[in-house]
Design a protein around this motif. Structure first.
Motif, PDB file in Angstrom:
ATOM      1  N   SER A  31       0.839  -1.215   0.000  1.00 27.41           N
ATOM      2  CA  SER A  31       0.000   0.000   0.000  1.00 27.41           C
ATOM      3  C   SER A  31       0.866   1.254   0.000  1.00 27.41           C
ATOM      4  N   ASP A  32       1.984   1.230   0.743  1.00 23.66           N
ATOM      5  CA  ASP A  32       2.919   2.363   0.734  1.00 23.66           C
ATOM      6  C   ASP A  32       3.446   2.612  -0.674  1.00 23.66           C
ATOM      7  N   SER A  35       0.831   3.936  -3.120  1.00 19.66           N
ATOM      8  CA  SER A  35       0.575   5.356  -2.874  1.00 19.66           C
ATOM      9  C   SER A  35       1.726   6.219  -3.384  1.00 19.66           C
ATOM     10  N   ARG A  36       2.948   5.818  -3.084  1.00 23.10           N
ATOM     11  CA  ARG A  36       4.137   6.603  -3.467  1.00 23.10           C
ATOM     12  C   ARG A  36       4.276   6.696  -4.988  1.00 23.10           C
ATOM     13  N   ASN A  38       1.788   6.142  -7.155  1.00 22.46           N
ATOM     14  CA  ASN A  38       0.508   6.486  -7.780  1.00 22.46           C
ATOM     15  C   ASN A  38       0.011   5.391  -8.733  1.00 22.46           C
TER      16      ASN A  38
END
Length: 224
Positions: A31-32, A35-36, A38
Motif C-alpha cells: 500500500s505504501d 501510494s508513493r 501512484n
C-alpha cells in the motif's frame, strides 16, 4: 551473474522500496508503494512478484518488501544518477530545488554508467545533493551526516545548521526559497511552543514561526 536490463517502472519501484526500507528497517508495504508511485495495489503486487522472480526483491504475501543484494545495487545506481543530475541542474543551471527533482526523475533512467562517472568527475565528486541527500559512490556506499535530527526533535533554543531538506513538496520548497531556508545556512531556534507544536526561528535577520510538519522536513545539526 548476467545483468538484467531493468525497465523505467521497475527502476522507480526499486528506488521506492529502498527509500522506505532506509527509513523503516521492516521494509515497504504494498500500500505504501502503490501510494508513493501512484499505482493500484494490484499493479504494485504484480511488480513485486515480477521483481521477485528476477531476484531483485524479497516478496512474501502480506509481508513488507525488501531489496535483495542485487536489487539494492540497482536501486543505488539509479539514486546516484538522480542525485548527480540534481546537483548539476542546481549548481550549473541554477534551477530551483523542486525543479531539479522533477527533471532528474526523467534523466536518471537514460543515463549510462559512463556518463554518470563523467558527471561525478565534472562536479568534483560531491557527497551530498542540493537537498542534502547523500550521493552513493560507484560502489553504492553512502556518506553520512553526523548527529543530524529533524528540527522538530530539538528541545531547547540553539544555534543550528541546516544540512538537509527532506521533502518532495513543491509548496515546501517554495516556502523555503521565500524564507532563505536552505542547506548549509545557520540559524537560531529562538522559542519552542510545545502545546501548539510551533517553533520560532531567526534566519537571515528575520524571525518566522514554523509548524511541526515543516520542522520535521528540516534536518539540522548543532553548530560546533
Amino acid at each position: 551473474m548476467t545483468h538484467n536490463k531493468v525497465s523505467l517502472s521497475s527502476e522507480n519501484f526499486l528506488k521506492a522500496v529502498y527509500r522506505y526500507e532506509s527509513r523503516n528497517k521492516k521494509g515497504a508495504s504494498i500500500s505504501d508503494l502503490a501510494s508513493r508511485l501512484n499505482i493500484s495495489k494490484s499493479a504494485a503486487t504484480d511488480m513485486a512478484k515480477k521483481l521477485s522472480t528476477n531476484k531483485l526483491v524479497k516478496y512474501e504475501k502480506y509481508s513488507p518488501l525488501k531489496l535483495s543484494t542485487q536489487g539494492k545495487k540497482q536501486a543505488m545506481q539509479v539514486i546516484r544518477k538522480h542525485r548527480l543530475w540534481e546537483t548539476f541542474l542546481h549548481e550549473v543551471l541554477d534551477m530551483d530545488l523542486f525543479e531539479v527533482h522533477r527533471e532528474a526523475e526523467a534523466l536518471e533512467h537514460s543515463t549510462s554508467e559512463s556518463l554518470a562517472d563523467k558527471l561525478a568527475a565534472f562536479l568534483n565528486y560531491p557527497k551530498f545533493d542540493p537537498h542534502g541527500d547523500p550521493i552513493p559512490d560507484k560502489s553504492g556506499n553512502l556518506p553520512k551526516h553526523r548527529n543530524s535530527v529533524p528540527l522538530s526533535e530539538i528541545k531547547t533554543p540553539s544555534i543550528l545548521k541546516i544540512i538537509r531538506l527532506d521533502s518532495f513538496s513543491e509548496s515546501f520548497f517554495n516556502f523555503c526559497k521565500q524564507n532563505n531556508i536552505r542547506k548549509g545556512i545557520s540559524f537560531k531556534l529562538e522559542q519552542i511552543f510545545p502545546n501548539e507544536d510551533m517553533f520560532e526561528i531567526e534566519i537571515s535577520d528575520k524571525k518566522i514561526v514554523l509548524n511541526k510538519a515543516i520542522c520535521k522536513q528540516i534536518i539540522v545539526t548543532k553548530n560546533s
